[in-house]
Design a protein around this motif. Structure first.
Motif, PDB file in Angstrom:
ATOM      1  N   TRP A  88      17.875 -84.953  -2.472  1.00 29.41           N
ATOM      2  CA  TRP A  88      17.807 -83.822  -1.549  1.00 29.41           C
ATOM      3  C   TRP A  88      16.527 -83.047  -1.810  1.00 29.41           C
ATOM      4  CZ3 TRP A  88      20.845 -83.859   2.477  1.00 29.41           C
ATOM      5  CH2 TRP A  88      22.065 -84.528   2.412  1.00 29.41           C
ATOM      6  N   GLN A  93      15.959 -76.698   0.764  1.00 27.03           N
ATOM      7  CA  GLN A  93      17.344 -76.247   0.862  1.00 27.03           C
ATOM      8  C   GLN A  93      17.469 -74.790   0.431  1.00 27.03           C
ATOM      9  OE1 GLN A  93      19.285 -79.289  -1.489  1.00 27.03           O
ATOM     10  NE2 GLN A  93      20.374 -80.040   0.310  1.00 27.03           N
ATOM     11  N   ALA A 115      26.577 -74.894   4.688  1.00 25.53           N
ATOM     12  CA  ALA A 115      26.619 -76.112   3.887  1.00 25.53           C
ATOM     13  C   ALA A 115      26.276 -77.313   4.747  1.00 25.53           C
ATOM     14  CB  ALA A 115      28.000 -76.282   3.271  1.00 25.53           C
ATOM     15  N   LYS A 116      26.843 -77.342   5.926  1.00 20.64           N
ATOM     16  CA  LYS A 116      26.606 -78.451   6.830  1.00 20.64           C
ATOM     17  C   LYS A 116      25.121 -78.516   7.185  1.00 20.64           C
ATOM     18  CE  LYS A 116      29.178 -80.685  10.442  1.00 20.64           C
ATOM     19  NZ  LYS A 116      29.991 -80.533  11.642  1.00 20.64           N
ATOM     20  N   PHE A 119      22.944 -79.619   4.015  1.00 22.32           N
ATOM     21  CA  PHE A 119      23.046 -81.037   3.664  1.00 22.32           C
ATOM     22  C   PHE A 119      22.910 -81.928   4.906  1.00 22.32           C
ATOM     23  CE2 PHE A 119      25.167 -79.093  -0.059  1.00 22.32           C
ATOM     24  CZ  PHE A 119      24.340 -79.631  -1.025  1.00 22.32           C
ATOM     25  N   PRO A 171      27.766 -88.645  -0.348  1.00 22.58           N
ATOM     26  CA  PRO A 171      28.974 -87.828  -0.191  1.00 22.58           C
ATOM     27  C   PRO A 171      28.863 -86.821   0.946  1.00 22.58           C
ATOM     28  CG  PRO A 171      28.328 -87.931  -2.489  1.00 22.58           C
ATOM     29  CD  PRO A 171      27.291 -88.663  -1.733  1.00 22.58           C
ATOM     30  N   GLU A 172      27.707 -86.147   1.065  1.00 20.80           N
ATOM     31  CA  GLU A 172      27.606 -85.072   2.044  1.00 20.80           C
ATOM     32  C   GLU A 172      27.420 -85.582   3.464  1.00 20.80           C
ATOM     33  OE1 GLU A 172      25.718 -85.384  -0.621  1.00 20.80           O
ATOM     34  OE2 GLU A 172      25.992 -83.634  -1.911  1.00 20.80           O
ATOM     35  N   ILE A 173      27.000 -86.801   3.636  1.00 21.54           N
ATOM     36  CA  ILE A 173      26.698 -87.305   4.977  1.00 21.54           C
ATOM     37  C   ILE A 173      27.681 -88.379   5.408  1.00 21.54           C
ATOM     38  CG2 ILE A 173      25.032 -88.621   6.321  1.00 21.54           C
ATOM     39  CD1 ILE A 173      22.832 -87.146   5.052  1.00 21.54           C
TER      40      ILE A 173
ATOM     41  N   ARG B 187      21.122 -80.491  -7.891  1.00 20.93           N
ATOM     42  CA  ARG B 187      22.085 -81.011  -6.936  1.00 20.93           C
ATOM     43  C   ARG B 187      23.428 -80.299  -7.085  1.00 20.93           C
ATOM     44  NH1 ARG B 187      22.788 -87.332  -5.967  1.00 20.93           N
ATOM     45  NH2 ARG B 187      24.281 -87.216  -4.270  1.00 20.93           N
ATOM     46  N   ARG B 191      25.396 -77.354  -4.664  1.00 23.25           N
ATOM     47  CA  ARG B 191      26.773 -77.538  -4.215  1.00 23.25           C
ATOM     48  C   ARG B 191      27.633 -76.367  -4.648  1.00 23.25           C
ATOM     49  NH1 ARG B 191      28.130 -83.450  -5.594  1.00 23.25           N
ATOM     50  NH2 ARG B 191      26.643 -84.501  -4.261  1.00 23.25           N
ATOM     51  N   MET B 194      27.162 -73.318  -2.550  1.00 18.88           N
ATOM     52  CA  MET B 194      27.846 -73.370  -1.270  1.00 18.88           C
ATOM     53  C   MET B 194      29.292 -72.869  -1.394  1.00 18.88           C
ATOM     54  SD  MET B 194      25.956 -74.401   1.149  1.00 18.88           S
ATOM     55  CE  MET B 194      24.512 -73.618   0.508  1.00 18.88           C
ATOM     56  N   ARG B 195      29.833 -73.075  -2.588  1.00 20.94           N
ATOM     57  CA  ARG B 195      31.232 -72.671  -2.779  1.00 20.94           C
ATOM     58  C   ARG B 195      31.348 -71.183  -3.076  1.00 20.94           C
ATOM     59  NH1 ARG B 195      31.641 -77.825  -5.336  1.00 20.94           N
ATOM     60  NH2 ARG B 195      31.105 -76.888  -7.320  1.00 20.94           N
TER      61      ARG B 195
END
Lengths: 316, 391
Positions: A88, A93, A115-116, A119, A171-173, B187, B191, B194-195
């Motif tokens: 990524w 990001q 998040a969408k 990613f 995982p994300e896609i 990474r 993540r 985001m949470r």
């Protein structure tokens, strides 16, 4: 012939040989057979052999001949998913998150939507394996996995999975599957043994040093300007050198380097002094050079010339 | 040239029995590769023998060493697929030729002879075996491990099982999740962000480490015979304790025994080793054997920071011929070269033998190895890794 347009696959061993020949790769018939089968059966081709016998070259030539893009994954110790498959783009990001906060201005920003957003494919950096699965307009690419023996076992296991299904899960896609599986060529210098499980999924071919006739043909093809006496003598010399007890025998790449060096020096015949001065193009270990330089080189040269003379008499 | 099969069924049958022959002579052939072979042969056709050879070897082989065995099986089988009947006739005239002594053909001939014959022919094949063994040039001795006393085994086993070699691990380029690691794992951080609602909780990782390759080269010549049993126990313990261990034994020739030692059960492992190695308690040719290792193995097993344990008394039949160069090469191919010498137990030991003098300048550590106690000293020496040579 337009080289950039995708060519159709060869339909026989002869055509494969010819196709390679058109692009200056003079292959043994057994290699052409294995390559033809790999193309037909859509199996990865596993090439093993000493350094400098033209394993990597075959992938390059194939890409050129078939007009397919070449995607190369150079292996090294510790190669991981982030550098082989995808990564990524973290700075972007982070910016995106910051931007969303600035626009939203408060904590009620919809996390799920963000998040969408973050990613999404635009933040994905594709590495060679993923690129190869994506394909291109000019047909499935050639995926060259070079020097696989330099990586470690965990990567091999991962590769096993990719090569059997030609799909990768992010995982994300989600799962990305190749519409047309790429033509995979794996090379190994055998600095360690690759696991049988991986080899079994491939067609295996051991690339050997070329014999005198083929080596001469390769030198003449790659160096059109070379004097014929020089090329005969140097090939004969290199062939004899390979029979010596050396730590690293010269490959065809070294022969070509040496031929190039001699042509640059405007030489038309091989002499002992010349050999001594240019031996570094051929041998890459000091022990080997010390062993050959001087009297040994003179002996080999004499032997090479005798052999050539013998061949000429036989032909006459 | 080749028998052209009328139907696909006949071809498949022939391929199947060829695959069976290969399997019986020790090549790992799966059912999948037989199917692949059928497909490949259909693509290539049967017009040319050379093409068929290239085609079948690309499917059935997985390493270069198998080629010699495959070639012989191929030429034997595909000259006439009714090989089972013809086999004996085809083999008898070649028995006297020198190539028949090489182990590859012996394996093949054994594979051809397994249970495929009427009883009276089986008897003749026994003669074959006897003659092959008798014709071997070297004085080869089958070491009898049964002579090892019960107490000896018990004591050695116990001590060796507790032995752990404290070799410094090498940093890999891979990472491992570690809450207190030194590097931020971007990474997982993103993540986690985001949470969470409004903070970015940093996640960390650290570099993984891995074992360096360990190569054990053990001298099994006559002068070492009282120790070699113990060293085999040692090699077995090390092989099963860690990954990337490669074990070799040498006398007049070098034998790679890692695969045999990988059996968990030590008795099975030693049994297999004793069957595989043919030059127990003979002479030593240290220089030649190290040369063989340097040329055939060092680049394959010593990549990426390997460590070499050389177990030998340094007494060389060739009187140090070529030993200097090979030791020099060996010491430059590995990160650390440790020499274990059982002769060091004598207090007044002086390195007078030519072999020892040739080898000594190139080793990083010179350690005694005659008892369980001295192995514990080895552990101490190895734990001081990194002081002598930078990794």
């Amino acid at each position: 012939m337009n080289a950039s347009a995708a060519q159709s696959l060869p339909t026989s061993i002869e055509e494969t040989l010819e196709l390679l020949g058109q692009h200056d790769y003079i292959a043994e018939r057994s290699l052409a057979t294995t390559l033809y089968l790999a193309l037909k059966m859509q199996k990865p081709l596993f090439l093993e052999g000493e350094a400098g016998v033209g394993k990597t070259e075959i992938a390059k030539v194939l890409a050129q001949a078939l007009g397919r893009p070449l995607i190369r994954l150079q292996c090294y110790e510790g190669l991981d998913v982030a550098s082989a498959v995808y990564e990524w783009n973290y700075p972007r990001q982070m910016l995106e998150i910051r931007l969303a906060e600035a626009v939203g201005g408060d904590k009620t920003t919809d996390k799920a939507a963000l998040a969408k957003n973050v990613f999404a494919s635009e933040f994905l950096i594709e590495r060679p394996l993923l690129q190869a699965l994506r394909g291109s307009e000019s047909g499935a690419p050639i995926l060259l996995i070079d020097e696989l023996d330099r990586t470690d076992e965990p990567f091999e296991a991962f590769l096993l999975e990719v090569l059997s299904d030609f799909q990768i899960t992010i995982p994300e896609i989600g799962t990305i599957k190749a519409e047309q599986p790429p033509l995979v060529i794996i090379t190994s210098n055998r600095t360690r043994e690759i696991h049988d499980a991986l080899k079994r999924r491939c067609l295996y071919h051991w690339v050997d040093y070329p014999d005198a006739e083929r080596e001469l043909a390769i030198v003449n093809r790659k160096m059109p300007g070379i004097a014929s006496q020089l090329s005969e003598e140097l090939v004969s010399f290199v062939q004899l050198l390979r029979e010596e007890d050396l730590f690293k025998q010269p490959g065809i790449a070294e022969t070509l380097d040496w031929a190039e060096a001699l042509v640059q020096l405007d030489k038309v015949v091989l002499e002992q002094e010349l050999i001594d001065d240019t031996l570094g193009a051929l041998l890459k270990y000091q022990d080997d050079i010390a062993q050959i330089r001087g009297s040994e080189a003179a002996r080999l040269l004499e032997q090479a010339k005798l052999k050539l003379a013998g061949g000429r008499v036989a032909n006459a | 040239m080749l028998p052209t099969p009328d139907t696909g069924g006949k071809l498949a049958e022939n391929l199947l029995s060829f695959a069976r022959l290969l399997r019986a002579s020790g090549l790992p052939i799966g059912t999948g590769s037989i199917l692949q072979a059928t497909e490949a042969v259909n693509l290539v056709g049967l017009e040319s023998r050379a093409d068929l050879h290239a085609c079948l070897s690309s499917v059935f082989l997985t390493r270069h060493e198998q080629q010699a065995l495959f070639d012989q099986a191929f030429s034997l089988f595909w000259q006439n697929p009714k090989i089972i009947e013809r086999m004996l006739g085809a083999m008898l005239p070649t028995v006297q030729t020198p190539q028949q002594q090489d182990p590859v053909s012996r394996r093949l001939s054994e594979a051809l002879n397994t249970g495929k014959q009427p009883p009276e022919e089986a008897e003749r094949s026994l003669e074959f075996d006897a003659r092959f063994t008798a014709s071997d040039q070297e004085v080869l001795q089958q070491k009898d491990f049964a002579q090892m006393s019960v107490e000896e085994i018990a004591a050695a086993k116990l001590a060796m099982q507790q032995l752990r070699l404290p070799l410094q691990e090498i940093k890999s380029r891979r990472f491992l999740v570690d809450g207190s690691g030194p590097v931020i794992d971007m990474r997982r951080t993103l993540r986690a962000a985001m949470r969470q609602s409004d903070t970015i909780p940093l996640q960390y990782k650290r570099q993984r480490t891995r074992n360096p390759a360990l190569v054990v080269l053990c001298d099994i010549s006559g002068s070492m015979s009282q120790y070699s049993r113990m060293f085999l126990h040692f090699m077995h313990a090390v092989t099963n304790d860690r990954d990337r261990v490669y074990s070799f034994v040498f006398g007049t020739r070098l034998s790679h025994i890692s695969r045999h030692l990988a059996h968990r059960d030590i008795d099975v492992a030693l049994q297999k080793t004793s069957e595989a190695v043919e030059d127990w308690s003979g002479g030593t040719r240290i220089g030649a054997c190290l040369g063989q290792f340097n040329r055939q193995w060092s680049r394959r097993v010593l990549s990426q920071g390997g460590i070499v344990l050389l177990i030998s008394d340094g007494l060389d039949r060739d009187e140090g011929l070529g030993l200097k160069q090979e030791m020099d090469r060996l010491s430059r191919s590995c990160r650390r070269l440790v020499w274990l010498n059982p002769l060091l137990r004598y207090e007044k030991f002086e390195p007078k033998a030519q072999g020892i003098q040739a080898m000594l300048p190139y080793v990083d550590d010179f350690v005694s190895a005659h008892s369980i106690k001295s192995f514990k000293e080895l552990v101490e020496v190895l734990s001081k890794d990194g002081e002598r040579r930078a990794a």
